[in-house]
Design a protein around this motif. Structure first.
Motif, mmCIF file in Angstrom:
data_model
loop_
_atom_site.group_PDB
_atom_site.id
_atom_site.type_symbol
_atom_site.label_atom_id
_atom_site.label_comp_id
_atom_site.label_asym_id
_atom_site.label_seq_id
_atom_site.Cartn_x
_atom_site.Cartn_y
_atom_site.Cartn_z
ATOM 1 N N PRO A 170 0.815 -1.219 0.000
ATOM 2 C CA PRO A 170 0.000 0.000 0.000
ATOM 3 C C PRO A 170 0.846 1.264 0.000
ATOM 4 O O PRO A 170 0.399 2.314 -0.454
ATOM 5 C CB PRO A 170 -0.812 -0.090 1.287
ATOM 6 N N THR A 228 -7.856 -7.966 -2.511
ATOM 7 C CA THR A 228 -7.292 -6.975 -1.610
ATOM 8 C C THR A 228 -8.214 -5.764 -1.583
ATOM 9 O O THR A 228 -8.601 -5.239 -2.620
ATOM 10 C CB THR A 228 -5.884 -6.551 -2.066
ATOM 11 N N GLY A 287 -8.512 -1.935 0.046
ATOM 12 C CA GLY A 287 -7.631 -0.953 0.666
ATOM 13 C C GLY A 287 -8.267 0.409 0.794
ATOM 14 O O GLY A 287 -9.211 0.741 0.078
ATOM 15 N N TYR A 303 -6.145 3.019 0.651
ATOM 16 C CA TYR A 303 -5.062 3.913 0.252
ATOM 17 C C TYR A 303 -5.247 4.559 -1.097
ATOM 18 O O TYR A 303 -4.670 5.581 -1.386
ATOM 19 C CB TYR A 303 -3.721 3.184 0.289
ATOM 20 N N ALA A 335 -4.910 -1.797 4.294
ATOM 21 C CA ALA A 335 -5.274 -2.777 3.272
ATOM 22 C C ALA A 335 -5.509 -4.130 3.934
ATOM 23 O O ALA A 335 -4.922 -4.431 4.976
ATOM 24 C CB ALA A 335 -4.178 -2.899 2.219
ATOM 25 N N GLY A 378 -4.406 -5.842 -5.427
ATOM 26 C CA GLY A 378 -4.333 -4.584 -4.684
ATOM 27 C C GLY A 378 -5.019 -3.499 -5.475
ATOM 28 O O GLY A 378 -5.242 -3.629 -6.669
#
Lengths: 242, 172
Positions: free
Chosen positions: A139, A158, A160, A162, A182, B152
């Protein structure tokens, strides 16, 4: 959703099928994006909200997943946004991507990797004898990863705070989730992994171990200070990572 | 079954942008997704099998402009078929500037291309080996620099959307 998609197919019954499977998988995602977008006034979700249509089987399924996650997380997970509107993005992205992956499988594709905005489904192997390797983005630095998940068949999600700030809210308070930067969950299915990752982000550090009991193969989270919470222990990242 | 299977690498990238019009797709090597234009306009594959035209046409069918019924909210009265390409504003994200160009036919978006984007992607990912959490060893490892994909948040997506929106606003 507003998300980049990539689908990487490594084999198929024949080349034509590979292309067709690709198209079909993307269509699953495109359709879900259109139907369940909270940003489009004419989406099925918005029309349902206004009482203009009854819930389709797919919408019912999305609601059921949300209901399960809400109960399992004691109310932390909610598709009722703080402004009172319905926002199913916390369910739809993983659910749709899992469906898209199943579309590939149904067409005989056995070795592929599907990435929907950072949520990943893998199956088989990228090359003979090697599992897929999914890096989990750090992150604090997009050029680094904090871990690599190696698996053949499975999913990695994931969630998050951020990128877009605290866009995930706590269903119990309506306030933004802030205790983690995260959260990553590894599970058999991306439907499960995605929802659980959002839950962990809201629940905070204690959510990591909780996720294991809810179907996660593995889970970990990154704290604002850079520390990493795993299901077992808390590990400090090296200086400069976070 | 002893039928030989096709083996190769077929990579498809696209973006779902919920901006009230249509999703769009484009093709290119995965590692080039966020790199500076010109964006490859045809499917690109690497590894063991070259892409044949049949793959291209099959994959391109997902790239077709949706039929009118797929388009939720066509602008009223905007039925012109003229095509115009507009550069969106440069959106500053945490990791660098993002700018796209959007091509419209009438009120329908038919193409979006990335003009600027942070280039840190798969090929430049460094593994912070020391920071690997002590997780279940059977699924997590960080001893090798080879990564197939990244989980992510996709940090450019918001900037991407902003730039697309600004292009739409310019067209009105």
């Amino acid at each position: 959703m507003g998300i980049p998609i990539s689908i990487d197919i490594r084999d198929a019954p024949d080349e034509r099928t590979a292309g067709e499977a690709m198209s079909a998988a993307f269509e699953v995602l495109r359709s879900a994006d259109e139907r369940f977008s909270p940003f489009r006034s004419n989406s099925e979700l918005r029309r349902y909200e206004r009482g203009e249509t009854t819930a389709s089987a797919d919408l019912v399924e999305v609601f059921e997943i949300a209901r399960w996650a809400g109960i399992a997380s004691s109310g932390a997970f909610s598709i009722h946004a703080p402004d009172g509107s319905l926002d199913t993005n916390g369910v739809v992205k993983g659910w749709a991507a899992q469906r898209a992956a199943e579309e590939l499988l149904a067409r005989g594709v056995r070795n592929f990797c599907l990435n929907a905005g950072g949520d990943v489904v893998t199956h088989g192997e990228p090359e003979p004898g090697r599992p897929w390797r999914t890096g989990v983005r750090d992150p604090g630095d997009p050029r680094r990863v904090v871990a690599v998940v190696e698996q053949h068949d499975g999913a990695v999600a994931t969630s998050g705070t951020y990128e877009r700030g605290a866009h995930v809210w706590d269903g119990r308070t309506g306030g933004p989730a802030r205790t983690l930067v995260a959260a990553t969950v590894v599970a058999d299915s991306l439907t499960t992994a995605d929802v659980l990752a959002t839950c962990v982000l809201v629940l905070g550090p204690e959510g990591v171990a909780w996720a294991i009991g809810q179907g996660a193969r593995d889970a970990f989270a990154v704290l604002p200070g850079g520390g990493v919470v795993t299901a077992g222990a808390q590990v400090q990242l090296p200086a400069g990572v976070a | 079954m002893t039928t030989p299977r096709w083996r190769g690498t077929l990579i498809y990238t696209g973006t779902l942008a919920t901006i009230g019009t249509v999703a769009f797709t484009r093709f290119g090597p995965l590692a080039g997704t966020d790199q500076v234009a010109p964006v490859t306009a045809a499917p690109v594959a690497s590894s063991s099998s070259p892409v044949s035209p049949s793959t291209g046409s099959a994959a391109s069918s997902a790239n077709a402009t949706p039929s009118p019924s797929d388009t939720a909210t066509p602008a009223p009265g905007s039925t012109t078929s003229s095509t115009v390409t507009v550069a969106g504003s440069v959106s500053q994200t945490r990791y660098g500037p993002v700018q796209v160009s959007v091509t419209f036919t009438g009120s329908t978006i038919v193409d979006v291309r990335t003009l600027q984007s942070p280039s840190a992607e798969r090929e430049s990912v460094q593994i912070a080996a020391r920071s690997t959490p002590t997780l279940a060893k059977e699924v997590l490892a960080a001893q090798s620099a080879t990564i197939d994909t990244v989980s992510g948040a996709t940090y450019t997506s918001e900037g991407y959307r902003e730039s697309v929106q600004s292009a739409i606003d310019q067209v009105g």
